[in-house]
Structure formats: structure tokens, C-alpha cells
Design a protein around this motif. Structure first.
Motif, PDB file in Angstrom:
ATOM      1  N   ASP A 185       0.886  -1.322  -0.409  1.00 18.83           N
ATOM      2  CA  ASP A 185       0.127   0.264   0.367  1.00 18.83           C
ATOM      3  C   ASP A 185       0.446   0.925   0.074  1.00 18.83           C
ATOM      4  N   TYR A 199       2.922  -9.725   7.086  1.00 13.45           N
ATOM      5  CA  TYR A 199       2.100  -9.189   6.528  1.00 13.45           C
ATOM      6  C   TYR A 199       1.579  -9.272   5.684  1.00 13.45           C
ATOM      7  N   PHE A 203      -2.811  -5.926   1.212  1.00 17.98           N
ATOM      8  CA  PHE A 203      -4.678  -5.534   2.276  1.00 17.98           C
ATOM      9  C   PHE A 203      -5.817  -6.106   1.445  1.00 17.98           C
ATOM     10  N   ARG A 208      -5.802  -2.943   6.970  1.00 19.89           N
ATOM     11  CA  ARG A 208      -4.511  -3.321   5.953  1.00 19.89           C
ATOM     12  C   ARG A 208      -3.727  -3.615   7.665  1.00 19.89           C
ATOM     13  N   PHE A 227      -4.954   1.214   9.623  1.00 18.04           N
ATOM     14  CA  PHE A 227      -4.112   0.358   9.690  1.00 18.04           C
ATOM     15  C   PHE A 227      -3.895   0.142  11.011  1.00 18.04           C
TER      16      PHE A 227
END
Length: 379
Positions: A185, A199, A203, A208, A227
């Protein structure tokens, strides 16, 4: 070099120093709070001035300082400041300042080192990987830049029509390593030594979310999707902001420090006080097993590691040695009680470990011996 430190400092202020003279001044100057300066007696300042000047003549390049800090300070603060933060006791001699480290046992600082574990289980050494494209995943290209960063680039926005299973990658740094990664992102993350970040390669549409162990500095891309950074014991929710999280297992608290924007820290699990805290820039939350509290902090010292420095401002000695151990990949053994010992000062993380230990030995409060990868500390 000039015989009078006052003349040298005046020359430095005027911008007339040679490179050698400038390096000498900047090597030994320490920024100091006014309370420390006021608490120093004249006799101690005089002793310190003599010892500092002896070191200047020897031209030992052990301390690093940003030049603008010096230009904003009087010459007297240079001399007195050194005594206040790294006070040299009258009993300290030049011989005592030399860390007991064999010449053939040089411990070098950390560098860009990391491993990337892909969703399919493949593990890639980013230290050994060449610059350029490392691997392709579903709709993504993973590249290593010439200056040692990992960058994710979306090459096929509509791969599988958005129905693909969410896959996770993990980047981890060993002791003596650090790394920067740019997530899909656009969020930038700096990982400190002995840290990891898990991660998704893509996303979700509504959140996220990443998982951090150790320490990381985040510059979150401003996208209208929350996030979330999950660590042991808490989650941090943001939109677009700059913040640092320290969640090492060998530290007493999980510390979240905000530099820009706003974040909400949400404790969970076994913590007795689960009330969330909204941070403002310049604030830090400290979460332990019983409580979460918020206080104002000096953010510069918190994120100094990201900028290549150690910055200590009255920090606990064991906390400092934890940072040293992680960055230089060493084990620290304590011989004595160091619970109430604190240090302040600045030094580059690019220096060999002997430079860092020499600075603390110069206070006359501690002594170090080095054997292999073991650092033993004595009172």
C-alpha cells in the motif's frame, strides 16, 4: 591543532575550522539539559575541561553530534556539558578509558541484514540477494533496491478478480541487522535488530493489518482504510501517520511513540487495564501487565536508531545495554548491581562496539571486558 579549546570553539562557531579541527570538536560535544549544567561545580568543570582537551588533542573520534545543536549553544556548555552527561570523575585516567578488548576480537556494528519468508515457505536472504526483482507473487513484484530496501509493486491490480486467498510474507532481522520495507500500500517500515513483521501480500478492502515483534518505525500511507499493528498485548490503529513501536520481550513495557498524526493504542489479553489511549504527537504509551500510561517524551531519542544513532537521555543502563546487545549481536553479563545507573549522550551506531563502551567507561561508573561475543560489566 590549537592549544586553547576556547579559541578552537570560537573558530568552529565562525566556520573557520579545518576538517580535522571540526571533526575533533564534533566528536566530543554533547548536548546537555540546563539542569545538568547548573548542577556542576566549577572545580569539576575545570577537571573535565582538562580531560576533554586531552582527548581532543588525541583526536579520538568517538562521539557524533549534529552541528546545529552546537551552533545554538555557548562554548561554556561544551565543557560543562561533557561533565554533566558523561561525568569524568577525578579518579578516571586515560588507561581506565580503554575497554579491555583483544585487538584481534573486533566487534563491528550491525548492518542491513534480513530474511524474507514467502507465503509458500521459501526463505530468501535479503543480505545476499542482488538488486532488482527478487520474486513475483500473485499480482506483485518484490524488488530489492540498490540501497538495500524491499519494495512491493502491484503489477496486476485485478489478479484473480480479487478472489485469491490472502497470503502472508514475513521479514525478520537477526541481531546485528536492520531493514526497510515498502509494503504493497506504500507504507514504509523500518525494522530494528532482532525484529520481525508479518504482513499480507495484498491488504483487505476494509483493513490493513500487520504483526510486529521487536521494534519498528512506521510511516503509514494515507489511505482511507484503517492500518493496524498488532503486537503482544496491544493493537495500534491509525490512518496515516508516523510512529514507533518497541515491543521486545526483554523490555518491561511495550512502548508506542507518536511523531505525526494520531494513533489509538488498544490493550488486550491479560492486561488488567484494557482502556484504550489516543496519542498526540510527542506522546508515548507504556503498556505493562498491570497498566497503560501516557507521557510526553523526546521523540528524537526514541527514533534515533532509524537515523543511525544511539541517543540516550538519562536512560536506564540495562535498557542501553539491551540495545547494544541487539545491534552488535553480543551477550551481556552483569557483575554487580546496576539498577540505579543512568547515562546520557550521543554516538553513531556505525562505530565499533569499543567506541560505545569507552564512552560509558569514561564516567568511571562501569568497566567492561570483551571475550568473543560476551561483554562483562563490572562496577
Amino acid at each position: 591543532m590549537m592549544d586553547d579549546p576556547q579559541k578552537l570553539l570560537d573558530k568552529y562557531n565562525a566556520g573557520l575550522c579545518t576538517e580535522e579541527e571540526k571533526a575533533a570538536v564534533e566528536s566530543w560535544y554533547l548536548k546537555l539539559s540546563s539542569t545538568d549544567v547548573e548542577g556542576l561545580d566549577i572545580a569539576s568543570a575545570a577537571r573535565t575541561k582538562a580531560m576533554v582537551w586531552s582527548s581532543l588533542i588525541a583526536n579520538e573520534p568517538v562521539l557524533k553530534i549534529r552541528r546545529q545543536w552546537y551552533l545554538a549553544s555557548a562554548a561554556a556548555v561544551f565543557v560543562i556539558g561533557f561533565a554533566g552527561y558523561f561525568y569524568l570523575s577525578p579518579a578516571t585516567t586515560a588507561q581506565q578509558l580503554a575497554v579491555h578488548q583483544p585487538k584481534n576480537n573486533k566487534i563491528v556494528p550491525g548492518s542491513n541484514k534480513a530474511f524474507l519468508t514467502l507465503a509458500d515457505g521459501r526463505k530468501i536472504s535479503l543480505t545476499d540477494a542482488n538488486s532488482g526483482e527478487i520474486v513475483k507473487q500473485e499480482g506483485l513484484s518484490i524488488n530489492k533496491t540498490a540501497d538495500g530496501k524491499i519494495v512491493y509493486t502491484v503489477v496486476d491490480q485485478g489478479k484473480n478478480g480479487g478472489l485469491e486467498k490472502i497470503a502472508f510474507n514475513t521479514i525478520e532481522t537477526p541481531k546485528g541487522g536492520q531493514y526497510q520495507i515498502n509494503l504493497p500500500d506504500g507504507t514504509k517500515v523500518w525494522l530494528n535488530a532482532a525484529s520481525s513483521l508479518r504482513y499480507p501480500t495484498k491488504f483487505a478492502a476494509n483493513i490493513r493489518k500487520v504483526e510486529l515483534t521487536g521494534e519498528g518505525y512506521f510511516e503509514v500511507a494515507k489511505v482511507h482504510i484503517p492500518f493496524v499493528v498488532k503486537t503482544a498485548g496491544q493493537e495500534v490503529e491509525v490512518l496515516g501517520t508516523h510512529f514507533n513501536i518497541n515491543s521486545y520481550k526483554d523490555e518491561d513495557d511495550i512502548k508506542t511513540t507518536l511523531l505525526e498524526g494520531s494513533v489509538r493504542v488498544i490493550p488486550f489479553g491479560t492486561h488488567k487495564n484494557n482502556s484504550s489511549k489516543l496519542l498526540k504527537p510527542g506522546e508515548q504509551s507504556q503498556l505493562n501487565e498491570s497498566d497503560i500510561k501516557v507521557k510526553a517524551v523526546d521523540t528524537e531519542s526514541i527514533v534515533a536508531w532509524k537515523n543511525g544513532d544511539f541517543v540516550f537521555k538519562g536512560d536506564d543502563f540495562r535498557t542501553i545495554m539491551n540495545k547494544v546487545a541487539r545491534w552488535y549481536d553480543v551477550e551481556v553479563i552483569y557483575k554487580g548491581d546496576f539498577d540505579n545507573l543512568k547515562f546520557g549522550g550521543y554516538i553513531s551506531r556505525s562505530k565499533d562496539i569499543s567506541a560505545v563502551l569507552n564512552i560509558m567507561e569514561s564516567t568511571g561508573k562501569v568497566r567492561f571486558t570483551v571475550a568473543g561475543k560476551k561483554i562483562t560489566v563490572f562496577k
